[in-house]
Motif scaffolding. Structure first.
Motif, PDB file in Angstrom:
ATOM      1  N   UNK A 168      40.490  41.528  29.548  1.00 26.76           N
ATOM      2  CA  UNK A 168      41.482  41.018  30.501  1.00 26.76           C
ATOM      3  C   UNK A 168      40.838  40.089  31.521  1.00 26.76           C
ATOM      4  N   UNK A 169      39.526  39.930  31.421  1.00 25.51           N
ATOM      5  CA  UNK A 169      38.853  39.000  32.317  1.00 25.51           C
ATOM      6  C   UNK A 169      38.291  39.637  33.578  1.00 25.51           C
ATOM      7  N   UNK A 170      38.357  40.964  33.651  1.00 28.05           N
ATOM      8  CA  UNK A 170      37.797  41.623  34.832  1.00 28.05           C
ATOM      9  C   UNK A 170      36.279  41.687  34.709  1.00 28.05           C
ATOM     10  N   UNK A 171      35.591  41.313  35.770  1.00 27.22           N
ATOM     11  CA  UNK A 171      34.133  41.391  35.800  1.00 27.22           C
ATOM     12  C   UNK A 171      33.728  42.866  35.802  1.00 27.22           C
ATOM     13  N   UNK A 172      32.788  43.235  34.946  1.00 31.43           N
ATOM     14  CA  UNK A 172      32.370  44.639  34.893  1.00 31.43           C
ATOM     15  C   UNK A 172      31.268  44.861  35.921  1.00 31.43           C
TER      16      UNK A 172
END
Lengths: 778, 160
Positions: free
Chosen positions: A413-417
Motif C-alpha cells: 500500500x506504499x507505507x514505509x516500514x
C-alpha cells in the motif's frame, strides 16, 4: 493506560467461547438445515490443463433426486468471473471464472455444480456428469514457468509473468564492493495448505417474497462475501446478510471469496430454495487457496567480523492459475531484513502463473519465507566466518538506540516500514537463557546414532494492517452492554478480549457484556480476521467506542444528579455519583430512569436514549511484534527422523490483552511452523496432478510431534496505536522452519550440511546426510 | 434407495431408525438425529473430529456406516454432561483453554473419555502418542495435553 491500573485487560480470563464448544454446542455452517434445502456437489477438473470438448449431463439429470446441474453457459453473462480486484495496473490480473470457461487450468477447478435433495445424491449426480477433456501440456514447476517454452496458463497474455517489482535502499553495489565475504544461495520454500479442521462451506436461505438473502459462510471476512454478492447479484447490500457462525479455523484462505461463494447464493436466489455446500477434505486440499512456493536467489555481503553490509535477492513467487489474490510476496519483501541492521538492500520479485491452484495466504502469509531466507543466510555466514550463531546475530541486530528504524522498504500500500519499538537483542538473550544455550554448547555431545543440536532465529512481524476496523458499543434498555465488531474470529477468543476491553472502559464485568462478530446485519462495515490484525484494529475500535459511551453516560448522570461529570465513576457495572448526595445506580436502574416518561422533565430531558457509540479505528502505521525462538532437536542418523526436545519462544506482542489467548496463539502458530518445516508439502507430479489430496498424504503435525512450547512474553506497548497492541496470530509460525533447520544442522555436525529447502522430510535429510558423508570420504 | 431398520441407543436414548445402507454413522448422528456436536473434518478417517464411542470404544463415525452400529450404544459429545454438570474432561478443556475454534474438540473429548476410562495412568509422552489420531490445527496441542493430564490427575485423586 497504565498496565498496573487495569481491572480486566491483561487478565487471564478463561475464554468464554470455550464453554459452549466443549459441549458440542458451537453452531458451524454445516449445522444449519432448512426444510426444502438442496445440497450441492461439484464436478471438478481432473487435469491441470485441458480444453473441455463437451459436457454431457443426460445421465446425471436422469438420476432421481437431482434437481439441476449448472455449467459456465448457465451463468448470467455479467457474472461469469470475479470482478478484478482494484489496484495494481502493473500486474497481469486474471480473475477466476465462476465455473470453467471451456478450459481448465488447475486440478480441482470447478466445472459444474449439481444440486440434489441430499449430498449423497448430489455426489452420485456429479459422478454421472460426463466431461470430455482434451489434455494440454501444463506448466507445473515454478522455476520453469517463465522459460520461453513453458506452456502458457493464459495464452492471450503471451507470458506466464504476472508482474515484477523491485525494492532498493542504500548503496548495494558499494556494499558488495567493500565486502570481505559474499555468499550466494538458492533457497526454496514449498507450498502448504492452511487445513483448518473445518473445511469451507456456505448455506443460503433466500426469502423469496422480499428477495432478502441470508447467508451463513465459514469465512474470515463476511463483509467481503457480502460485497462480492451485492456486486455480482446486483442487489443492494442491505438485502444480503452474511454471517460467519462458529468457524472451525481459517488460517488465511477463508479470508478470500471463491466461486462457490457466488454460486450457492446465486442458485438459492434463482431456485427460491435454501442451498447448502460443504467442501470435503479432498476439495479443500485441491482447491482452497494455498501459499508459500517461493524460490530465492540471494546474495549477502559481509565484513570479516560478521557484519551484514548488503543483501541482494531475486525471488520468484508461484501465483497459480489466477492472479486476483496475490498478497504474500509483498509481505515477504519487506519482512526479509527482519530484525537486522541492513542498510543496503535490493530485492526483485517476479510473479509467475502456473497450472496449480491459485495462491493467497496461509498463516504467516509471506513472512515465514522471509525469515527462512534471512536466518539461513545468517546461519551460513556464521559458519563461513566461524562465529557463534548467537554472536553473529548480536552483531547485526537493530538495537533500541536504532529505533525507530526505517527499513527503507514499503508495503504494497506504499507505507514505509518503520520499526516503532522493540528490543531485539533482549529477546534473543532471553530466549538463549530460557533454552540454556551456553550450557548446551558446553555439553559433550553424543557421537552415536542419535544426535542433538540447537537452533535459534529472530524475527519481526508487521501486524495490525488496515485499512480500518469498526466497532459499536450499545447499552440496551435493560442496561446490558453489547459490543458489535467487524471482525470474524475462528477461535481467537474475540468475545473474551473485546469484552475485556469494553469492560475496562465502562467498568462492567466482561462476563456481562455480549460480543457479536461476523454478522453484516449488525455492523455495516468490516474487514475481517486475518493478518494478525484483529486485536490491534478491533481492540482499539472497541476501546474508542466504549470510551465515548462511558463519557456520555457520565455526562447524563451529571445532568441527572446535578453534579460535575468528573464526580461520576463507572465501576462494577454501576454508576457512582459522588455529588452532595451520593448515588449508586446499576446500569439497568439508570436506563430505567432515562427511559421513564417524565412529563415534568420535558424541557430538561437528560439526553437521547439511544446510548450507543460507533468507532472506526484506522491505523496510520503498522505495529511491529518481534521476538526470538530456540529449539533443541534430536536427529536419528539412520531414519532421518527429527524429534523436538525443547522449543522456547520469547515474544513481544505489545500490550497483552489476555495471556491465555496469547499463549494459545503462539503455541498453535509454532506447531503450524513445525508442519511447514518437517511435514507439510502440497505435492504435484510433472503433469500437475495433486499427490497430496488426503490427510494420509498431506501430513499435519499431531500431538506426538508437537513439543511443549515454553513461552516468555515481553510487553512493550506499541506507540502507534492508543492501546499499544501488536498482533500475535502468525508470529509463532514465522521462525519455526529456520530454527529447526539450524538445530538439525547443529545436531549433525561435524557433517557439513546446509538445508536450502523446506519442508525437510526424513528421506531428504538422509540424502543430505549421505552426500555430506560422501564428500567427507572423497 | 432402500432403507434398513436399525436399533441404537444414543446418549442413553433408545430408538429405531430407518437408514440407507450407505449413510455414515457421522451423517446419521448429525443429520438424522440432529446431534451436530459430532463434526466431519476429513471424511476419510484421518482427523478424528468425528470420533464417538460405540460400545465404549472410540470409533471414527465417518468410517462406520450407521447400519453397522445396529444394536450398539453410542455416546456423542452431547451425552457427556450429566444432569447439567460438565464431564470432568469438558471442564478441564474449558479451564485450560484446550481448544480454540472448537471443531476438533468433541473428537478429542471422546477419545480421552476412552483413554482415561481404561484407568491406566499415562505420562505426557504416552498421552501425546495416544492422541495422535486426532488433529487440531489451532492449539498446537499443548493446552489439550495439559487439560487431559489435569483431568487424569483429578480422576486419580478421586479414586484414592
Amino acid at each position: 493506560m497504565d498496565k498496573g491500573s487495569t481491572v480486566y485487560v491483561g487478565k487471564p480470563l478463561s475464554p468464554r467461547e470455550d464453554l459452549a464448544l466443549v459441549q458440542g454446542q458451537g453452531t458451524y455452517v454445516d449445522d444449519f438445515h432448512f426444510a426444502g434445502m438442496l445440497e450441492a456437489a461439484f464436478v471438478r477438473s481432473p487435469h491441470a490443463h485441458a480444453r473441455i470438448r463437451a459436457i454431457n449431463l443426460d445421465a446425471a439429470l436422469a438420476l432421481p433426486g437431482v434437481c439441476g446441474i449448472f455449467v459456465y453457459s448457465d451463468l448470467p453473462t455479467d457474472a461469469r468471473s470475479f470482478l478484478p480486484a482494484l489496484g495494481d495496473p502493473s500486474l497481469n490480473i486474471i480473475t477466476d471464472p465462476i465455473l470453467a470457461d471451456g478450459e481448465v487450468r488447475y486440478v480441482g477447478e470447478p466445472v459444474a455444480v449439481v444440486l440434489a435433495e441430499d449430498r449423497y445424491v448430489a455426489e452420485d449426480g456429479a459422478d454421472l456428469v460426463a466431461v470430455s477433456y482434451e489434455p494440454l501440456p501444463a506448466s507445473v514447476a515454478l522455476e520453469r514457468a517463465l522459460d520461453p517454452d513453458a506452456p502458457l496458463v493464459h495464452p492471450e497474455t503471451g507470458t506466464n509473468l504476472v508482474g515484477e517489482r523491485t525494492w532498493a535502499t542504500g548503496d548495494v553495489t558499494g556494499a558488495f564492493g567493500n565486502a570481505d565475504l559474499i555468499l550466494k544461495e538458492v533457497l526454496r520454500v514449498h507450498r502448504g495448505t492452511s487445513s483448518p479442521i473445518e473445511t469451507r462451506g456456505i448455506v443460503v436461505f433466500p426469502e423469496t417474497r422480499t428477495g432478502f438473502l441470508m447467508v451463513w459462510a465459514s469465512t474470515q471476512s463476511p463483509h467481503r462475501v457480502r460485497d462480492m454478492l451485492a456486486a455480482l447479484l446486483r442487489i443492494p447490500v442491505h438485502q444480503i446478510r452474511v454471517m460467519a457462525p462458529a468457524v472451525g479455523g481459517g488460517f488465511g484462505p477463508k479470508s478470500g471469496v471463491y466461486p462457490e461463494d457466488f454460486l450457492i447464493p446465486w442458485l438459492a436466489q434463482r431456485l427460491g430454495r435454501p442451498v447448502k455446500w460443504i467442501e470435503d477434505r479432498r476439495e479443500y486440499l485441491l482447491c482452497a487457496r494455498q501459499e508459500r512456493d517461493q524460490v530465492h536467489r540471494v546474495e549477502i555481503a559481509l565484513s570479516r567480523d560478521g557484519r551484514i553490509l548488503g543483501l541482494k535477492d531475486e525471488f520468484l513467487y508461484d501465483v497459480g492459475a489466477y492472479s486476483s489474490t496475490i498478497i504474500s510476496p509483498w509481505t515477504t519483501a519487506y519482512t526479509i531484513p527482519g530484525p537486522y541492521r541492513i542498510s543496503n538492500l535490493s530485492l526483485t520479485l517476479r510473479l509467475a502463473f502456473t497450472h496449480k491452484v491459485p495462491t493467497m495466504t496461509v498463516r504467516g502469509a509471506g513472512r515465514p519465507q522471509a525469515v527462512f531466507v534471512m536466518e539461513r543466510l545468517v546461519e551460513r555466514a556464521a559458519r563461513a566466518l566461524k562465529i557463534d550463531p548467537a554472536e553473529i546475530r548480536r552483531r547485526n541486530l537493530i538495537t533500541p538506540e536504532d529505533i525507530p528504524w526505517d527499513t527503507g522498504l514499503t508495503t504494497r500500500e506504499g507505507e514505509r516500514v518503520v520499526y516503532e519499538c522493540g528490543n531485539f537483542p533482549d529477546y534473543l538473550n532471553r530466549v538463549l537463557e530460557k533454552i540454556g544455550y551456553d550450557r548446551f554448547r558446553n555439553e559433550k555431545k553424543e557421537a552415536g546414532r542419535i544426535r542433538r543440536g540447537i537452533g535459534i532465529a529472530s524475527y519481526v512481524e508487521t501486524t495490525g494492517m488496515g485499512p480500518y476496523e469498526v466497532a459499536r458499543v450499545a447499552l440496551d434498555s435493560n442496561g446490558k452492554v453489547t459490543v458489535y465488531a467487524g471482525t470474524a474470529p475462528q477461535g481467537q477468543g474475540h468475545q473474551t478480549v473485546l469484552s475485556q476491553i469494553c469492560g475496562e472502559e465502562l467498568g462492567v464485568d466482561p462476563a456481562e457484556i455480549r460480543v457479536i462478530t461476523g454478522d453484516t446485519a449488525f455492523i455495516p462495515f468490516g474487514i475481517g480476521t486475518f493478518a494478525s490484525r484483529s486485536g490491534v484494529t478491533a481492540g482499539n475500535a472497541v476501546s474508542m467506542a466504549a470510551r465515548s459511551l462511558g463519557r456520555r453516560l457520565r455526562e447524563y448522570a451529571s445532568r441527572e444528579f446535578s453534579c460535575p461529570a468528573d464526580r461520576v465513576f463507572l465501576a462494577e457495572g454501576k454508576i457512582h455519583v459522588e455529588g452532595e448526595v451520593p448515588h449508586v445506580l446499576s446500569l439497568s436502574q439508570f436506563m430505567g430512569q432515562l427511559l421513564q416518561h417524565r412529563p415534568e422533565r420535558k424541557q430538561q430531558i437528560i439526553g437521547p436514549p439511544l446510548l450507543e457509540e460507533s468507532a472506526v479505528f484506522t491505523p496510520d502505521r503498522h505495529s511491529h511484534a518481534a521476538g526470538a525462538h530456540a529449539a533443541i532437536v534430536e536427529v536419528d542418523l539412520e531414519t532421518g527422523g527429527v524429534k523436538i526436545l525443547r522449543y522456547a519462544v520469547v515474544h513481544d506482542c505489545g500490550r497483552v490483552l489476555n495471556p491465555i489467548i496469547v499463549e494459545g496463539q503462539i503455541q498453535g502458530g509454532v506447531v503450524h511452523g513445525i508442519g511447514n518445516a518437517l511435514l507439510e508439502r502440497v505435492a504435484y507430479d510433472e503433469n500437475g496432478q495433486v499427490l497430496s489430496g488426503s490427510f494420509m498424504d498431506y501430513l499435519l503435525p499431531t500431538a506426538a510431534e508437537a513439543p511443549r512450547v515454553e513461552i516468555g512474553l515481553v510487553e512493550t506497548p506499541s506507540p502507534v496505536n492508543p492501546y499499544g497492541i501488536k498482533g500475535v496470530g502468525e508470529s509463532g509460525t514465522m521462525p519455526a522452519p529456520a530454527v529447526l533447520m539450524a538445530a538439525i544442522e547443529d545436531a549433525l555436525r561435524p557433517l557439513d550440511i546446509f538445508v536450502r529447502s523446506v519442508p525437510m522430510s526424513p528421506e531428504e535429510l538422509l540424502n543430505l546426510i549421505d552426500s555430506a558423508k560422501n564428500s567427507v570420504a572423497s | 434407495m432402500a432403507r434398513h431398520e436399525i436399533q441404537v441407543t444414543v446418549n442413553g436414548v433408545q430408538g429405531v431408525y430407518r437408514v440407507e445402507a450407505r449413510k455414515t454413522l457421522c451423517d446419521f448422528l448429525r443429520h438424522d438425529l440432529g446431534l451436530t456436536g459430532t463434526h466431519a473434518g476429513c471424511e476419510h478417517g484421518s482427523c478424528g473430529a468425528c470420533t464417538v464411542l460405540v460400545d465404549s470404544v472410540p470409533v471414527r463415525s465417518c468410517l462406520m456406516l450407521a447400519v453397522q452400529s445396529h444394536g450398539s450404544r453410542i455416546v456423542t459429545v452431547e451425552g457427556l454432561a450429566q444432569d447439567g454438570k460438565l464431564h470432568p474432561l469438558q471442564k478441564a478443556f474449558a479451564d485450560h483453554h484446550g481448544l480454540q475454534c472448537g471443531f476438533c474438540t468433541p473428537g478429542f473429548l471422546l477419545t480421552l473419555v476412552y483413554l482415561l476410562g481404561r484407568g491406566k495412568r499415562m505420562g505426557e509422552e504416552e498421552l501425546r502418542r495416544e492422541l495422535s489420531g486426532n488433529l487440531c490445527r489451532c492449539t498446537g496441542y499443548q493446552k489439550i495435553v495439559e487439560a487431559a493430564l489435569d483431568a487424569q490427575a483429578a480422576q486419580a485423586e478421586e479414586k484414592s
